[in-house]
Design a protein around this motif. Structure first.
Motif, PDB file in Angstrom:
ATOM      1  N   GLN A 195      -6.732   6.803  -6.366  1.00 39.57           N
ATOM      2  CA  GLN A 195      -7.239   6.363  -5.055  1.00 39.57           C
ATOM      3  C   GLN A 195      -8.713   6.732  -4.876  1.00 39.57           C
ATOM      4  OE1 GLN A 195      -4.624   5.308  -1.485  1.00 39.57           O
ATOM      5  NE2 GLN A 195      -5.275   7.377  -1.022  1.00 39.57           N
ATOM      6  N   TYR A 222     -10.283   2.091  -1.999  1.00 35.45           N
ATOM      7  CA  TYR A 222      -9.170   1.489  -1.268  1.00 35.45           C
ATOM      8  C   TYR A 222      -9.628   0.185  -0.626  1.00 35.45           C
ATOM      9  CZ  TYR A 222     -11.381   3.378   2.953  1.00 35.45           C
ATOM     10  OH  TYR A 222     -12.269   3.672   3.960  1.00 35.45           O
ATOM     11  N   ARG A 272       0.834  -1.211   0.000  1.00 37.54           N
ATOM     12  CA  ARG A 272       0.000   0.000   0.000  1.00 37.54           C
ATOM     13  C   ARG A 272       0.861   1.250   0.000  1.00 37.54           C
ATOM     14  NH1 ARG A 272      -3.133  -2.558   3.959  1.00 37.54           N
ATOM     15  NH2 ARG A 272      -2.216  -1.220   5.557  1.00 37.54           N
ATOM     16  N   LYS A 307       2.299   1.816  -3.467  1.00 32.63           N
ATOM     17  CA  LYS A 307       1.302   2.298  -4.429  1.00 32.63           C
ATOM     18  C   LYS A 307       0.954   3.765  -4.177  1.00 32.63           C
ATOM     19  CE  LYS A 307      -0.936  -2.077  -5.619  1.00 32.63           C
ATOM     20  NZ  LYS A 307      -2.205  -2.837  -5.607  1.00 32.63           N
ATOM     21  N   ARG A 308       0.815   4.140  -2.902  1.00 31.42           N
ATOM     22  CA  ARG A 308       0.470   5.531  -2.597  1.00 31.42           C
ATOM     23  C   ARG A 308       1.625   6.473  -2.904  1.00 31.42           C
ATOM     24  NH1 ARG A 308      -2.864   3.943   2.913  1.00 31.42           N
ATOM     25  NH2 ARG A 308      -4.688   3.123   1.798  1.00 31.42           N
TER      26      ARG A 308
END
Length: 541
Positions: A261, A264, A166, A169-170
């Motif tokens: 996003q 989520y 995560r 990806k962020r």
């Protein structure tokens, strides 16, 4: 009284003979193996595990093969997503397996609750699970404590990996790196440079959808048009859905942007997808690729969709929830209002002696009689349409004057806040100066013998900063409202420029573009308000 006391007879346990033990059947042994991803290296590991368990089971004369169950490229945090695992459990419930072999607890399950639940269920069925790496047999008394601890470690490892993924990806989102799913994205395909590439014939369809929506077409009307023209959908099929059309109208990718996003995953165990409505930050990458529609058209569609969705039904009989669907068939359905109570009018058909007459009536009068609205008239549709056309034509006859008024309205909208001399950049510069002063004074106060001497100065700086922030907010709000007002004014001017001096026939689409509101003042008089704020008083014809 009984003469004889009770007598107890002992029935001895049945001891199996040596011959019976010799013919005891072989144990039915199954194996479960799993790999986490579907890349080539992991698939090789997957094949190796199958070969290993086949040799191990078939090489033991006391065992017989009950099957090898293997999931590839599947998560271990949820049993629901592992079809082979569930198939193995069904075989166990049918008493077709005696022992299950698996490499480790993390291969069996990375969810502690799932792991323990399945192990307990299998133990009740008399089926042992043997974890080779940990050397644990679930039929032994102390196995559950060890499994609980090791299962928790396996789950924690999954949660750690999930958190790392995560974060990665962020971080990519913050840098503007977008991963686009082309399979369900209409009118775009992946280009040679890896960026979205426009499909020309489908792009024309997208532009038509936007144009038709802005001229008043509903989502249902767009669906009917696409299917009647036999335009294939994104999958090549003939049938379109309302949700897919709405997605085209609301997807920022069609104006060249990418919003990251939007959804989520709640956690690595349930893996529930949640729509992001502010729980996490979103990242908008502007001008990421070539857009199919311009940004002005895209924003206009969003504003029109919001306007339609915000509609409230004045009729409890029609919509007990208070909401009503967008009425696209008749242009006056959302524009004709009662001059007395402000309620919308509704189209009605009266039948008398075989003859039909179409009229428009106040919804309040229809639902409640004269309780709230006393004198609103019922208006004949033909008479109403002729009167509205006359009002529009009278305005069109002085088109140049109207356009000058529209230009003046735009200038008035763009005018600064009365009495405000500072621009937004001036305010930002002054706030930066005040922040520097604050830091300087705080540093001095920290080393001063009497820090209170700086209190007054700090309060003055904070008060000035608060006033400037309020001014900044007011200017930003005005800019936001200006953008919407300017868009409506420009649309009105463009429509008036393109319309002929006189309209002969009633056109629902054209009326939607020209007319904002029609107020029924009385049975003899109406007020027609055109887009852009032009108001025309008109006697009923």
């Amino acid at each position: 009284m009984r003469d004889n006391p009770p007598r107890v007879i002992t029935i001895p346990a049945k001891v199996e003979s040596t011959a019976q033990q010799a013919v005891q059947r072989q144990l039915r042994v199954a194996a479960y193996c799993r790999v986490s991803t579907d890349d080539e290296e992991q698939l090789t590991s997957y094949e190796a595990q199958q070969t290993y368990y086949t040799d191990k089971i078939m090489g033991n004369k006391d065992w017989t093969m009950a099957g090898i169950f293997a999931d590839e490229g599947i998560t271990g945090t949820s049993a629901r997503k592992r079809p082979e695992f569930l198939k193995m459990i069904r075989q166990c419930k049918r008493k077709k397996i005696d022992i299950i072999l698996t490499k480790s607890i993390s291969r069996f399950a990375r969810n502690t609750v799932d792991c323990l639940n399945y192990i307990r269920a299998l133990r009740e069925l008399g089926i042992a699970v043997i974890f080779e790496k940990e050397n644990i047999n679930t039929m032994e008394s102390d196995s559950e404590i060890l499994i609980t601890m090791l299962g928790a470690f396996a789950q924690a490892e999954s949660e750690s990996i999930s958190a790392n993924v995560r974060w990665g990806k962020r971080q990519a989102m913050r840098e503007g790196k977008a991963i686009i799913q082309y399979k369900r994205l209409y009118a775009y395909e992946k280009g040679e440079d890896g960026m979205p590439q426009i499909i020309p014939e489908q792009a024309d369809v997208v532009r038509s959808i936007y144009d038709r929506y802005l001229t008043g077409a509903s989502l249902r009307m767009l669906k009917d048009w696409l299917e009647s023209e036999q335009i294939p959908n994104v999958a090549g099929g003939a049938e379109w859905t309302i949700s897919s059309i709405r997605s085209i109208l609301t997807n920022e990718k069609y104006c060249g942007d990418v919003l990251l996003q939007k959804t989520y995953i709640s956690d690595c165990i349930s893996r529930k997808v949640i729509r992001n409505t502010g729980q996490l930050p979103m990242y908008l990458v502007e001008n990421h690729h070539d857009g199919i529609v311009d940004r002005k058209t895209f924003d206009a569609v969003q504003a029109e969709m919001a306007r339609r969705n915000a509609g409230k039904s004045p009729s409890k009989k029609n919509a007990p929830t208070g909401m009503t669907s967008y009425a696209s068939k008749y242009a006056l359905s959302e524009r004709l209002v009662c001059g007395e109570c402000g309620t919308l009018y509704r189209r009605c058909t009266w039948s008398k002696r075989g003859k039909k007459r179409v009229v428009w009536r106040c919804v309040s009068r229809l639902d409640y009689g004269t309780k709230y609205c006393h004198n609103s008239p019922s208006v004949d549709e033909d008479q109403l349409q002729r009167s509205i056309l006359a009002a529009i034509n009278s305005a069109m006859s002085r088109k140049s004057t109207l356009i000058r008024k529209i230009t003046g309205a735009m200038e008035q909208v763009l005018a600064p806040i009365p009495g405000e001399s500072m621009s937004l950049s001036d305010i930002e510069s002054r706030l930066d100066e005040l922040n520097d002063l604050t830091r300087t004074l705080v540093a001095k106060a920290a080393h001063a013998e009497n820090p209170s001497i700086y209190t007054v100065q700090l309060k003055e700086i904070m008060d000035e900063a608060a006033v400037l922030k309020e001014k900044r907010q007011a200017i930003e709000e005005q800019r936001k409202s200006n953008t919407q007002a300017i868009r409506r004014i420009e649309e009105a001017a463009a429509v008036m420029e393109g319309v002929s001096a006189e309209i002969q026939e009633w056109d629902e689409t054209l009326i939607r573009q020209l007319v904002d509101t029609v107020k029924v003042v009385s049975a003899e008089h109406i007020t027609v308000i055109l887009r852009g704020g032009i108001q025309v008083e008109q006697d009923m014809i």
